[in-house]
Design an enzyme around this catalytic site. Structure first.
Site: not given
Ligand code: SF4
Length: 330
Positions: A62, A95, A145, A147, A186, A216, A244-245, A289
């Site tokens: 994103h 995602h 979302h 994901e 995540t 994550c 973008s979450s 991102s």
């Molecule tokens: Fe992977 Fe976390 Fe990056 Fe999402 S934010 S792409 S889950 S490492």
């Protein structure tokens, strides 16, 4: 006060205002995570291997700057597979996608390359494991979302129930309270998620939790880094995108952790120096991102108006790296 520039002979040649000093706190870590780096490399490698165009289902990550950069290299972004012509490869975004998507790609005889972040795939595997054991699954996340759509799409309809808030956790009615598990998106707020999980554990003491947190490492680290500087900031800028979450969560975390104000910008030119009137300490971070080049471009823009005193506050060093799919080996 002004600084007067004098010509070696003759009158003043210009008069410019003296730059005010602005103290900048850079949160670290910030910006690209290992999953985003991998997804971008997958598209670049696919273009190198198969030639342009390579199709990408949904924004690979994103961030418009990233998407436009890949478009310039030969990627074409589409929302659904019916926009991909036969014979061209298609990449699935970081995602993750519902199981029906690779099946649909195979039916259409499309070469598909999965750029789902391995940490999202881990949640998919976890949900499958719970399902196989006969557990009802709660997914803590945000409706709509990609994901969440991808994770819910790993299992038959009705196998996973989405919970977004504490209130929903308070009224959730499981089929059998003794056969319940939860997984999470995540990129959630660590603190909000902990509150929702606390409600679930209070109401359903035997609820099965993830072996290792689903939020994550990159999301946690970026939130911790913001918490470390927020109290000192008159304004904290998050470079990121509204869809973008993890970037949205950084704005919330900054505001809750003591920043006087927190805003998101997508590109450096959105930063109006007038917004910085009365600001003496400015915090800057970037969502997972957003490329570091955007942070550097913001600093370059700020230098036009201010004399910067930059301090980088690091909370942890990241060493995570994910392998690319073998299909893309040269
Ligand atoms: Fe992977 Fe976390 Fe990056 Fe999402 S934010 S792409 S889950 S490492």
């Amino acid at each position: 006060m002004t600084i007067r520039l004098m010509a070696s002979k003759g009158p003043d040649i210009s008069e410019i205002p003296e730059k005010r000093t602005l103290s900048v706190l850079l949160a670290a870590p910030r910006g690209f995570c290992a999953g985003v780096e991998r997804a971008i490399q997958i598209v670049e490698r696919a273009i190198a291997k198969y030639g342009a165009p390579v199709y990408v289902r949904h924004e690979i990550v994103h961030n418009r700057v990233v998407v436009e950069g890949l478009e310039a290299k030969g990627a074409i972004f589409v929302e659904e597979l019916d926009a991909v012509p036969t014979g061209r490869p298609v990449v699935f975004s970081a995602h993750g996608v519902p199981k029906s998507v690779p099946i649909d790609a195979a039916t259409r005889k499309l070469l598909h390359i999965d750029a789902t972040c391995p940490l999202v795939s881990k949640v998919h595997v976890e949900a499958e494991r719970h399902f196989t054991r006969g557990l009802e699954i709660i997914l803590i996340g945000h409706a709509g979302h990609p994901e969440v759509i991808g994770t819910m799409g790993q299992l038959p309809k009705g196998a996973i129930s989405l919970i977004e808030t504490i209130e929903e956790a308070e009224i959730f009615k499981p089929r059998d309270p003794a056969k319940l598990a939860y997984v999470t998106q995540t990129t959630l707020s660590i603190d909000d998620t902990a509150e929702i999980v606390a409600v679930l554990k209070r109401r359903f003491p035997s609820v099965v939790a993830p072996r290792k947190d689903d939020i994550c490492y990159a999301t946690s680290n970026r939130q911790d880094a913001v918490k470390a500087i927020a109290e000192r900031c008159d304004l904290l800028i998050v470079l990121g995108a509204p869809n973008s979450s993890n970037a949205c969560r950084l704005v919330e975390v900054a505001a809750r952790s003591g920043a006087k104000r927190a805003v998101m910008i997508q590109r450096p030119h959105e930063l109006d120096p007038k917004q910085l009137d009365g600001i003496s300490k400015l915090g800057i971070t970037a969502g997972a991102s957003a490329p570091e080049s955007l942070v550097q471009d913001v600093l370059a823009r700020l230098r036009k108006f201010f004399s910067l005193e930059i301090e980088e506050i690091g909370t942890i060093e990241e060493t995570v790296h994910f392998k690319l799919p073998r299909l893309l080996d040269a």
